[in-house]
Scaffold this motif. Sequence first.
Motif, mmCIF file in Angstrom:
data_model
loop_
_atom_site.group_PDB
_atom_site.id
_atom_site.type_symbol
_atom_site.label_atom_id
_atom_site.label_comp_id
_atom_site.label_asym_id
_atom_site.label_seq_id
_atom_site.Cartn_x
_atom_site.Cartn_y
_atom_site.Cartn_z
ATOM 1 N N TRP A 128 -3.654 -42.428 24.867
ATOM 2 C CA TRP A 128 -4.547 -42.682 23.904
ATOM 3 C C TRP A 128 -5.750 -41.541 24.173
ATOM 4 O O TRP A 128 -6.536 -41.469 23.331
ATOM 5 C CB TRP A 128 -5.264 -44.177 24.254
ATOM 6 N N GLU A 165 -2.609 -53.869 28.019
ATOM 7 C CA GLU A 165 -3.987 -54.248 28.069
ATOM 8 C C GLU A 165 -4.822 -52.910 28.265
ATOM 9 O O GLU A 165 -6.029 -52.941 27.875
ATOM 10 C CB GLU A 165 -4.148 -55.405 28.632
ATOM 11 N N TYR A 166 -4.386 -51.969 28.858
ATOM 12 C CA TYR A 166 -5.278 -51.022 29.220
ATOM 13 C C TYR A 166 -5.373 -49.857 28.118
ATOM 14 O O TYR A 166 -5.915 -48.708 28.563
ATOM 15 C CB TYR A 166 -4.884 -50.103 30.627
ATOM 16 N N GLN A 167 -4.636 -50.074 27.210
ATOM 17 C CA GLN A 167 -5.076 -49.212 25.787
ATOM 18 C C GLN A 167 -6.292 -49.542 25.138
ATOM 19 O O GLN A 167 -6.705 -48.745 24.537
ATOM 20 C CB GLN A 167 -3.818 -49.567 24.966
ATOM 21 N N ASP A 168 -6.901 -50.607 25.676
ATOM 22 C CA ASP A 168 -8.306 -51.038 25.287
ATOM 23 C C ASP A 168 -9.377 -50.331 25.781
ATOM 24 O O ASP A 168 -9.271 -50.259 27.080
ATOM 25 C CB ASP A 168 -8.405 -52.411 25.189
ATOM 26 N N ARG A 170 -12.291 -50.481 26.827
ATOM 27 C CA ARG A 170 -13.282 -51.474 27.382
ATOM 28 C C ARG A 170 -12.678 -51.769 28.817
ATOM 29 O O ARG A 170 -13.652 -52.298 29.500
ATOM 30 C CB ARG A 170 -13.749 -52.824 26.472
ATOM 31 N N LEU A 206 -14.883 -58.819 27.435
ATOM 32 C CA LEU A 206 -15.039 -57.294 27.441
ATOM 33 C C LEU A 206 -15.946 -56.974 26.656
ATOM 34 O O LEU A 206 -16.383 -55.546 26.294
ATOM 35 C CB LEU A 206 -13.529 -56.878 26.791
ATOM 36 N N ASP A 209 -16.392 -55.080 20.338
ATOM 37 C CA ASP A 209 -15.344 -53.982 19.975
ATOM 38 C C ASP A 209 -16.372 -52.701 19.949
ATOM 39 O O ASP A 209 -17.413 -52.632 19.488
ATOM 40 C CB ASP A 209 -14.979 -54.196 18.689
ATOM 41 N N THR A 212 -15.488 -47.767 15.668
ATOM 42 C CA THR A 212 -14.442 -46.989 15.346
ATOM 43 C C THR A 212 -14.448 -45.761 14.500
ATOM 44 O O THR A 212 -13.749 -45.247 13.870
ATOM 45 C CB THR A 212 -13.262 -47.912 14.790
#
Length: 257
Positions: A128, A165-168, A170, A206, A209, A212
Motif C-alpha cells: 500500500w 488489518e495492517y492495510q489500514d 491507522r 482506530l 477514517d 481520502t
Amino acid sequence: MPQEPVFHRYVALGDSFSEGVGDPDPTRPNGLRGWADRVAEELARRDADFGYANLAVRGRLLGPIVDEQLDAAIAMEPDLVTIYAGGNDLMRPRVDLDALAARYDEAIGKLTATGATVLMWTAFDAGWSAVFGKLRGRSAIYNELVREVADRHGATLVDFWRFGEYQDLRMWDWDRLHMSTPGHQNMAIRVLGTLGAPHRIEMDSLGPDLPTDKASRRRADLAWTKDFLVPWVGRRVRGSSSGDGVSAKRPTLAPIS
C-alpha cells in the motif's frame, strides 16, 4: 481440549518492532510499551514468578541483533523467545537475501536447541505504500526463506505478511513505518492467539477514517516526506541509526508491572 501454555521466562529480541516504537508510554523504560510488554503482562497472570526481558533496540540490522542479543538471551534460559529481525536489512539499497537467511537460520537453530518456544515473523506487506511498496518483491522472497527457517527448526511463525488489518493506515504511526498503539495492541492479540494463551486485551478505537480526497492525501504525503523520509534517508547516507545511543529497555529478567 489443549492445555493453555504457561511460560516462566520470556525474552524478546529484535529492533524497533519489538522495542515498542510507535506505542509511547513515558512511565516505561525507553518511554515505550509495545506489543511485547503487553504479551508479557498477559503471560504473567499465569505465573507469579514470571520474568521478562526485552533486548530489542531500534534500527538494528539482523547481524547486530544476533551478535549483541542472542547469547545474552540464551544465558537467561528462557522458555519463550520472540525474535523479529531483518526488516531494517530489507530497506538497505543492497542486501544478500540468501546470506541474510543463512545468518538467521543459524540463530534460530541455536534458540530452538535450548528447548524454548521460539516465535519469528515474516515481514509485513507494504504494498500500500508508495515508498516501502517498492520493496514488496524483496520482502516476499525473504518471507519464503524465513518460512523455510521456521520449518527447519520447528520455530513458530507469526505470519505478519497475511495480516490484512495492517492495510489500514491507522494501524501505523505517523511515520508509516512503525505500528501505532492500536497496531501494537493487535499484534499482542495475534501473538497470544498464536501461543494459544488467554488474554484480556481490548483494542482501542482506530479513530475516524483518514481523509481520502486527493488534496488531503497530498498534504499528508508532503508532511511525511519532510518529517520522516528526508531525515531517514539522511541517516542512511551518514551511516547513522535511530538506535545510536539507545540501550535495551529491559536488559535483565524482571517482573512486568
